[in-house]
Design an enzyme around this catalytic site. Structure first.
Site, mmCIF file in Angstrom:
data_model
loop_
_atom_site.group_PDB
_atom_site.id
_atom_site.type_symbol
_atom_site.label_atom_id
_atom_site.label_comp_id
_atom_site.label_asym_id
_atom_site.label_seq_id
_atom_site.Cartn_x
_atom_site.Cartn_y
_atom_site.Cartn_z
ATOM 1 C CG LEU A 77 6.400 58.212 60.144
ATOM 2 C CD1 LEU A 77 4.877 58.027 60.037
ATOM 3 C CD2 LEU A 77 6.941 58.743 58.814
ATOM 4 N NE ARG A 79 8.590 56.284 70.433
ATOM 5 C CZ ARG A 79 8.142 56.858 71.549
ATOM 6 N NH1 ARG A 79 8.220 58.157 71.673
ATOM 7 N NH2 ARG A 79 7.646 56.143 72.545
ATOM 8 C CB ALA A 159 -4.160 46.803 55.545
ATOM 9 N NE ARG A 169 1.607 59.065 65.880
ATOM 10 C CZ ARG A 169 2.365 59.580 66.837
ATOM 11 N NH1 ARG A 169 2.107 60.782 67.315
ATOM 12 N NH2 ARG A 169 3.366 58.892 67.328
HETATM 13 C C1 LIG Z 1 -1.373 62.098 70.848
HETATM 14 C C2 LIG Z 1 -0.080 61.381 71.097
HETATM 15 C C3 LIG Z 1 0.787 61.852 72.053
HETATM 16 C C4 LIG Z 1 1.993 61.175 72.296
HETATM 17 N N1 LIG Z 1 2.843 61.669 73.243
HETATM 18 C C5 LIG Z 1 3.990 61.019 73.523
HETATM 19 C C6 LIG Z 1 4.897 61.504 74.532
HETATM 20 O O1 LIG Z 1 4.639 62.501 75.179
HETATM 21 N N2 LIG Z 1 6.054 60.814 74.734
HETATM 22 C C7 LIG Z 1 6.364 59.665 74.048
HETATM 23 O O2 LIG Z 1 7.412 59.069 74.286
HETATM 24 N N3 LIG Z 1 5.533 59.209 73.084
HETATM 25 C C8 LIG Z 1 4.368 59.835 72.806
HETATM 26 N N4 LIG Z 1 3.536 59.357 71.827
HETATM 27 C C9 LIG Z 1 3.938 58.157 71.075
HETATM 28 C C10 LIG Z 1 3.225 56.908 71.610
HETATM 29 O O3 LIG Z 1 3.524 56.672 72.959
HETATM 30 C C11 LIG Z 1 3.620 55.676 70.777
HETATM 31 O O4 LIG Z 1 5.005 55.421 70.897
HETATM 32 C C12 LIG Z 1 3.301 55.828 69.302
HETATM 33 O O5 LIG Z 1 2.044 56.408 69.128
HETATM 34 C C13 LIG Z 1 3.335 54.453 68.642
HETATM 35 O O6 LIG Z 1 2.197 53.739 69.054
HETATM 36 P P1 LIG Z 1 2.158 52.184 69.259
HETATM 37 O O7 LIG Z 1 3.238 51.757 70.163
HETATM 38 O O8 LIG Z 1 0.757 51.802 69.623
HETATM 39 O O9 LIG Z 1 2.345 51.721 67.746
HETATM 40 P P2 LIG Z 1 3.323 50.725 67.013
HETATM 41 O O10 LIG Z 1 4.730 50.835 67.461
HETATM 42 O O11 LIG Z 1 3.027 51.014 65.597
HETATM 43 O O12 LIG Z 1 2.805 49.311 67.419
HETATM 44 C C14 LIG Z 1 1.523 48.834 67.026
HETATM 45 C C15 LIG Z 1 1.004 47.907 68.094
HETATM 46 O O13 LIG Z 1 1.829 46.746 68.143
HETATM 47 C C16 LIG Z 1 1.933 46.285 69.477
HETATM 48 N N5 LIG Z 1 3.354 46.377 69.887
HETATM 49 C C17 LIG Z 1 4.381 46.955 69.198
HETATM 50 N N6 LIG Z 1 5.536 46.793 69.849
HETATM 51 C C18 LIG Z 1 5.253 46.136 70.972
HETATM 52 C C19 LIG Z 1 6.021 45.716 72.102
HETATM 53 N N7 LIG Z 1 7.344 45.939 72.181
HETATM 54 N N8 LIG Z 1 5.399 45.064 73.086
HETATM 55 C C20 LIG Z 1 4.067 44.811 73.043
HETATM 56 N N9 LIG Z 1 3.254 45.206 72.040
HETATM 57 C C21 LIG Z 1 3.849 45.866 71.025
HETATM 58 C C22 LIG Z 1 1.046 47.205 70.329
HETATM 59 O O14 LIG Z 1 -0.238 46.653 70.412
HETATM 60 C C23 LIG Z 1 1.010 48.476 69.498
HETATM 61 O O15 LIG Z 1 -0.115 49.282 69.765
HETATM 62 C C24 LIG Z 1 2.324 60.002 71.573
HETATM 63 C C25 LIG Z 1 1.439 59.535 70.598
HETATM 64 C C26 LIG Z 1 0.247 60.197 70.347
HETATM 65 C C27 LIG Z 1 -0.684 59.671 69.281
#
Ligand SMILES: Cc1cc2nc3c(=O)[nH]c(=O)nc-3n(C[C@H](O)[C@H](O)[C@H](O)COP(=O)(O)OP(=O)(O)OC[C@H]3O[C@@H](n4cnc5c(N)ncnc54)[C@H](O)[C@@H]3O)c2cc1C
Length: 232
Positions: A77, A79, A159, A169
């Site tokens: 979560l 992450r 939102a 998720r």
């Molecule tokens: C099915 C599944 C399997 C996964 N498996 C793994 C795994 O094996 N190992 C692992 O480490 N993680 C894993 N994850 C976690 C995944 O890699 C992401 O860290 C997590 O889902 C958060 O997603 P996000 O970064 O899109 O979202 P958020 O952190 O909520 O960010 C939302 C959006 O904001 C933007 N953003 C945020 N921060 C930045 C930044 N620093 N630079 C540029 N844009 C940014 C991006 O557009 C991002 O999509 C998995 C996730 C899922 C759903």
């Protein structure tokens, strides 16, 4: 687990509708909000977010209490970076009983697995208590605790971030516990502000296809998933 929507932005849809109209109207946001009604808000949110200007729904925030989940779940979560979190601390709260652990259904449903899982947790609990009795601080005794350790966390997302979180998720590819949490959060958020969460759910609900490509789980039927989430 228990998921509860604690607080949310008042008149979230009217406010986001106001934000959407602020860019194209000559009036001030306060004047636009005064005249805003639900029908216009819903129409304008759909229109503006439909062509990708999703920032207008960042003005609405939702705060959830997520209770009795595993540390394995909260590790995933947190992450999600565009969110605010406060979690129960293992430095201050003592883990003292077996009820403080989450057991995955696959283990509950397998007698042999359940037995060895339970025995191991019991041993961990005993060792944890012994460490505390030896004067080891909670912050160090916790090194023995497993991913199954139960925890509580409060999370606030706007939102836009919530919709992104649901895309990832609520998906079948996501791990079962965080998926259960996400689906319950979606139900409660959608009940509160349906216009902000229309078509919310796993990515396929919005896209009409699975973006996972070849790794799409064979049991996924996009049409059925769309129907299920749209009627939530
Ligand atoms: C099915 C599944 C399997 C996964 N498996 C793994 C795994 O094996 N190992 C692992 O480490 N993680 C894993 N994850 C976690 C995944 O890699 C992401 O860290 C997590 O889902 C958060 O997603 P996000 O970064 O899109 O979202 P958020 O952190 O909520 O960010 C939302 C959006 O904001 C933007 N953003 C945020 N921060 C930045 C930044 N620093 N630079 C540029 N844009 C940014 C991006 O557009 C991002 O999509 C998995 C996730 C899922 C759903």
């Amino acid at each position: 687990m228990k998921i509860k929507l604690l607080r949310y932005t008042a008149d979230a849809e009217l406010l986001c509708g106001t934000a959407a109209l602020t860019s194209t109207k000559t009036g001030s946001p306060s004047e636009i909000l005064e005249k805003m009604n639900m029908e216009t808000a819903k129409r304008i949110i759909k229109h503006v977010t439909g062509y990708g200007h999703v920032s207008v729904i960042e003005h609405a925030s939702f705060t959830f209490s997520i209770e009795g989940v595993s540390r394995a779940m909260t590790h995933q979560l947190v992450r999600h970076r565009i969110a605010s979190f406060t979690q129960q601390s293992q430095r201050y709260v003592t883990y003292d009983t077996l009820e403080k652990y989450v057991t995955p259904p696959s283990i509950t449903n397998n007698a042999e697995a359940k037995k060895i899982f339970g025995e191991t947790l019991e041993k961990i609990s005993e060792t944890y208590q012994k460490l505390l009795k030896l004067g080891i601080k909670k912050e160090d005794a916790r090194f023995i605790l497993p991913n199954a350790a139960k925890t509580n966390i409060i999370v606030t997302m706007n939102a836009r971030e919530l919709r992104h979180f649901f895309n990832l998720r609520c998906c079948t590819r996501s791990q079962w516990e965080i998926r259960e949490v996400a689906i319950e959060m979606l139900k409660q958020a959608k009940k509160t502000a349906p216009a902000l969460f229309e078509n919310a759910g796993p990515s396929c609900v919005e896209l009409g296809y699975c973006p996972e490509g070849k790794i799409k789980p064979p049991e996924c039927n996009v049409e059925e998933i769309k129907k299920r989430f749209r009627s939530m």
